[in-house]
Design a protein around this motif. Structure first.
Motif, PDB file in Angstrom:
ATOM      1  N   LEU A  85      36.116  38.410  52.177  1.00 31.07           N
ATOM      2  CA  LEU A  85      35.830  39.801  51.836  1.00 31.07           C
ATOM      3  C   LEU A  85      36.225  40.673  53.018  1.00 31.07           C
ATOM      4  CD1 LEU A  85      32.311  39.540  50.124  1.00 31.07           C
ATOM      5  CD2 LEU A  85      34.477  40.122  49.016  1.00 31.07           C
ATOM      6  N   PRO A  86      36.544  41.951  52.786  1.00 35.89           N
ATOM      7  CA  PRO A  86      36.964  42.837  53.886  1.00 35.89           C
ATOM      8  C   PRO A  86      35.952  42.906  55.026  1.00 35.89           C
ATOM      9  CG  PRO A  86      37.412  43.868  51.771  1.00 35.89           C
ATOM     10  CD  PRO A  86      36.628  42.629  51.479  1.00 35.89           C
ATOM     11  N   GLU A  87      34.652  42.874  54.691  1.00 37.68           N
ATOM     12  CA  GLU A  87      33.643  42.971  55.755  1.00 37.68           C
ATOM     13  C   GLU A  87      33.543  41.696  56.577  1.00 37.68           C
ATOM     14  OE1 GLU A  87      31.302  42.764  51.771  1.00 37.68           O
ATOM     15  OE2 GLU A  87      33.245  43.484  52.510  1.00 37.68           O
ATOM     16  N   TRP A  88      34.015  40.578  56.032  1.00 38.96           N
ATOM     17  CA  TRP A  88      34.030  39.332  56.796  1.00 38.96           C
ATOM     18  C   TRP A  88      35.256  39.237  57.686  1.00 38.96           C
ATOM     19  CZ3 TRP A  88      33.061  35.276  52.335  1.00 38.96           C
ATOM     20  CH2 TRP A  88      31.792  35.510  51.771  1.00 38.96           C
ATOM     21  N   LEU A  89      36.348  39.789  57.204  1.00 43.31           N
ATOM     22  CA  LEU A  89      37.628  39.641  57.900  1.00 43.31           C
ATOM     23  C   LEU A  89      38.376  40.976  57.858  1.00 43.31           C
ATOM     24  CD1 LEU A  89      39.108  37.171  59.222  1.00 43.31           C
ATOM     25  CD2 LEU A  89      40.480  37.072  57.130  1.00 43.31           C
ATOM     26  N   PRO A  90      37.958  41.930  58.696  1.00 46.08           N
ATOM     27  CA  PRO A  90      38.614  43.243  58.683  1.00 46.08           C
ATOM     28  C   PRO A  90      40.072  43.131  59.115  1.00 46.08           C
ATOM     29  CG  PRO A  90      36.516  43.287  59.893  1.00 46.08           C
ATOM     30  CD  PRO A  90      36.864  41.846  59.668  1.00 46.08           C
ATOM     31  N   GLY A  91      40.925  43.964  58.524  1.00 49.28           N
ATOM     32  CA  GLY A  91      42.333  43.952  58.896  1.00 49.28           C
ATOM     33  C   GLY A  91      43.144  44.909  58.057  1.00 49.28           C
ATOM     34  N   ASP A  92      44.396  45.111  58.449  1.00 41.80           N
ATOM     35  CA  ASP A  92      45.300  46.037  57.773  1.00 41.80           C
ATOM     36  C   ASP A  92      46.004  45.303  56.638  1.00 41.80           C
ATOM     37  OD1 ASP A  92      46.800  48.253  57.176  1.00 41.80           O
ATOM     38  OD2 ASP A  92      48.253  47.938  58.785  1.00 41.80           O
ATOM     39  N   VAL A  93      45.251  45.023  55.571  1.00 39.50           N
ATOM     40  CA  VAL A  93      45.757  44.276  54.420  1.00 39.50           C
ATOM     41  C   VAL A  93      45.228  44.905  53.132  1.00 39.50           C
ATOM     42  CG1 VAL A  93      45.917  42.068  55.662  1.00 39.50           C
ATOM     43  CG2 VAL A  93      43.783  42.685  54.481  1.00 39.50           C
ATOM     44  N   ASP A  94      45.785  44.473  52.001  1.00 37.99           N
ATOM     45  CA  ASP A  94      45.263  44.853  50.698  1.00 37.99           C
ATOM     46  C   ASP A  94      44.430  43.699  50.144  1.00 37.99           C
ATOM     47  OD1 ASP A  94      46.559  47.372  50.679  1.00 37.99           O
ATOM     48  OD2 ASP A  94      48.426  46.415  50.026  1.00 37.99           O
ATOM     49  N   TRP A  95      43.632  43.993  49.119  1.00 35.85           N
ATOM     50  CA  TRP A  95      42.736  42.977  48.566  1.00 35.85           C
ATOM     51  C   TRP A  95      42.872  42.889  47.048  1.00 35.85           C
ATOM     52  CZ3 TRP A  95      39.822  39.736  51.592  1.00 35.85           C
ATOM     53  CH2 TRP A  95      39.734  40.073  52.956  1.00 35.85           C
ATOM     54  N   THR A  96      42.766  41.675  46.526  1.00 32.78           N
ATOM     55  CA  THR A  96      42.772  41.469  45.082  1.00 32.78           C
ATOM     56  C   THR A  96      41.379  41.759  44.521  1.00 32.78           C
ATOM     57  OG1 THR A  96      42.064  39.142  45.196  1.00 32.78           O
ATOM     58  CG2 THR A  96      44.438  39.596  45.376  1.00 32.78           C
ATOM     59  N   ARG A  97      41.253  41.584  43.218  1.00 30.00           N
ATOM     60  CA  ARG A  97      39.929  41.685  42.610  1.00 30.00           C
ATOM     61  C   ARG A  97      39.099  40.477  43.032  1.00 30.00           C
ATOM     62  NH1 ARG A  97      38.822  38.466  38.141  1.00 30.00           N
ATOM     63  NH2 ARG A  97      40.551  37.522  36.966  1.00 30.00           N
ATOM     64  N   ALA A  98      37.794  40.605  42.947  1.00 28.33           N
ATOM     65  CA  ALA A  98      36.887  39.517  43.297  1.00 28.33           C
ATOM     66  C   ALA A  98      36.854  38.484  42.173  1.00 28.33           C
ATOM     67  CB  ALA A  98      35.484  40.069  43.546  1.00 28.33           C
ATOM     68  N   PHE A  99      36.971  37.190  42.535  1.00 28.53           N
ATOM     69  CA  PHE A  99      36.959  36.162  41.496  1.00 28.53           C
ATOM     70  C   PHE A  99      36.503  34.782  41.969  1.00 28.53           C
ATOM     71  CE2 PHE A  99      40.981  35.598  43.589  1.00 28.53           C
ATOM     72  CZ  PHE A  99      41.363  34.279  43.396  1.00 28.53           C
ATOM     73  N   ILE A 100      36.260  34.590  43.268  1.00 29.69           N
ATOM     74  CA  ILE A 100      35.856  33.273  43.785  1.00 29.69           C
ATOM     75  C   ILE A 100      34.379  33.336  44.191  1.00 29.69           C
ATOM     76  CG2 ILE A 100      36.309  31.478  45.497  1.00 29.69           C
ATOM     77  CD1 ILE A 100      39.109  32.714  45.843  1.00 29.69           C
ATOM     78  N   PRO A 101      33.481  32.738  43.399  1.00 32.66           N
ATOM     79  CA  PRO A 101      32.045  32.804  43.718  1.00 32.66           C
ATOM     80  C   PRO A 101      31.706  32.029  44.987  1.00 32.66           C
ATOM     81  CG  PRO A 101      32.431  32.098  41.439  1.00 32.66           C
ATOM     82  CD  PRO A 101      33.740  31.997  42.159  1.00 32.66           C
ATOM     83  N   ILE A 102      30.901  32.656  45.834  1.00 34.70           N
ATOM     84  CA  ILE A 102      30.415  31.990  47.041  1.00 34.70           C
ATOM     85  C   ILE A 102      28.938  32.338  47.211  1.00 34.70           C
ATOM     86  CG2 ILE A 102      30.466  32.039  49.570  1.00 34.70           C
ATOM     87  CD1 ILE A 102      33.414  32.074  49.515  1.00 34.70           C
ATOM     88  N   SER A 103      28.152  31.345  47.550  1.00 35.86           N
ATOM     89  CA  SER A 103      26.734  31.546  47.812  1.00 35.86           C
ATOM     90  C   SER A 103      26.446  31.054  49.226  1.00 35.86           C
ATOM     91  CB  SER A 103      25.887  30.754  46.803  1.00 35.86           C
ATOM     92  OG  SER A 103      24.520  30.830  47.133  1.00 35.86           O
ATOM     93  N   GLU A 104      25.835  31.910  50.041  1.00 32.88           N
ATOM     94  CA  GLU A 104      25.473  31.524  51.406  1.00 32.88           C
ATOM     95  C   GLU A 104      23.984  31.229  51.460  1.00 32.88           C
ATOM     96  OE1 GLU A 104      25.332  34.262  55.072  1.00 32.88           O
ATOM     97  OE2 GLU A 104      27.293  33.287  55.182  1.00 32.88           O
ATOM     98  N   VAL A 105      23.632  30.113  52.108  1.00 32.56           N
ATOM     99  CA  VAL A 105      22.230  29.697  52.153  1.00 32.56           C
ATOM    100  C   VAL A 105      21.809  29.351  53.575  1.00 32.56           C
ATOM    101  CG1 VAL A 105      22.331  28.778  49.791  1.00 32.56           C
ATOM    102  CG2 VAL A 105      22.784  27.258  51.729  1.00 32.56           C
ATOM    103  N   VAL A 106      20.506  29.332  53.767  1.00 35.55           N
ATOM    104  CA  VAL A 106      19.913  28.808  55.000  1.00 35.55           C
ATOM    105  C   VAL A 106      19.200  27.516  54.635  1.00 35.55           C
ATOM    106  CG1 VAL A 106      18.217  29.161  56.828  1.00 35.55           C
ATOM    107  CG2 VAL A 106      19.618  31.078  56.048  1.00 35.55           C
TER     108      VAL A 106
END
Length: 233
Positions: A85-106
């Motif tokens: 996601l842009p907030e995870w990896l900022p940079g001068d790029v374009d982004w596709t639509r969201a489609f890959i589910p990810i769940s972060e856990v502790v």
């Protein structure tokens, strides 16, 4: 009705088309430890190949360490990078639509009291991945925690299993793989930090636009192939 000859001609036409275009340069993050490169996932390889096929191109995998993946896209040395996601990896790029589910856990060790909320992790030592940002967790904790970094999620899991720290922050699919192997101790606890769908970052110097990738993703989705690919995560 499509005859075997027609099908063969369509395959041949696709092969000729792919040969006429530059390959899709699919960027993959790899972890280099003591000179040994950890293998990339089957999911990433399969997704890259499927996108390339939909775009009428061959695929070329550009395997880089985490600290070089965004530079490769910005410099035009790669076309696309997925599962971010842009907030995870900022940079001068374009982004596709969201489609890959990810769940972060502790994941909490059996020897400590399981936290009921993320806020209860304030001041705790958390197992994390070097160079990776955790914006959703930081929205709650700020900087009130201690990072214990490992070069990869797999090594972070090993450190947690060895008792180096009691709280491990990882994607849910990493823990699911450990669970399937029977590698988790009895009494562990899982707390979900967030669930989100990630995107693909597209180089602005690529001949392939974010719209082109979105069309390829849509085609894979309609064909039912995307669902099968996502199960490989």
């Amino acid at each position: 009705m499509r005859t075997p000859i027609m099908a063969a001609l369509l395959v041949l036409a696709g092969a000729v088309q792919a040969a006429d275009k530059p390959p899709l340069r699919y960027v993959e993050k790899v972890d280099n430890l003591l000179g040994a490169t950890m293998p990339v996932t089957e999911f990433q390889d399969t997704l890259g190949a499927a996108l390339a096929r939909q775009l009428g191109r061959k695929v070329e995998y550009v395997k880089l360490p985490r600290n070089r993946i965004m530079a490769a896209l910005e410099n035009g040395d790669g076309d696309v990078l997925c599962s971010y996601l842009p907030e995870w990896l900022p940079g001068d790029v374009d982004w596709t639509r969201a489609f890959i589910p990810i769940s972060e856990v502790v994941v909490s060790s059996p020897r400590v009291k399981a936290p009921a909320t993320v806020a209860e992790l304030r001041g705790k030592r958390l197992g994390m991945v070097l160079g990776f940002r955790y914006p959703e967790l930081e929205k709650i904790l700020g900087q009130d925690y201690i990072r214990d970094d490992a070069p990869s999620a797999a090594l972070s899991v090993r450190k947690w299993l060895a008792g180096r720290f009691d709280y491990l922050v990882v994607p849910r699919n990493v823990i699911d793989k450990q669970l399937s192997k029977g590698a988790l101790p009895r009494g562990y606890h899982i707390l979900t930090v967030y669930e989100v769908k990630t995107k693909c970052a597209v180089s602005r110097k690529s001949q392939i636009s974010a719209a082109d990738f979105n069309n390829a993703i849509e085609a894979l989705d309609k064909a039912g192939e995307l669902t099968k690919i996502l199960k490989l995560r």
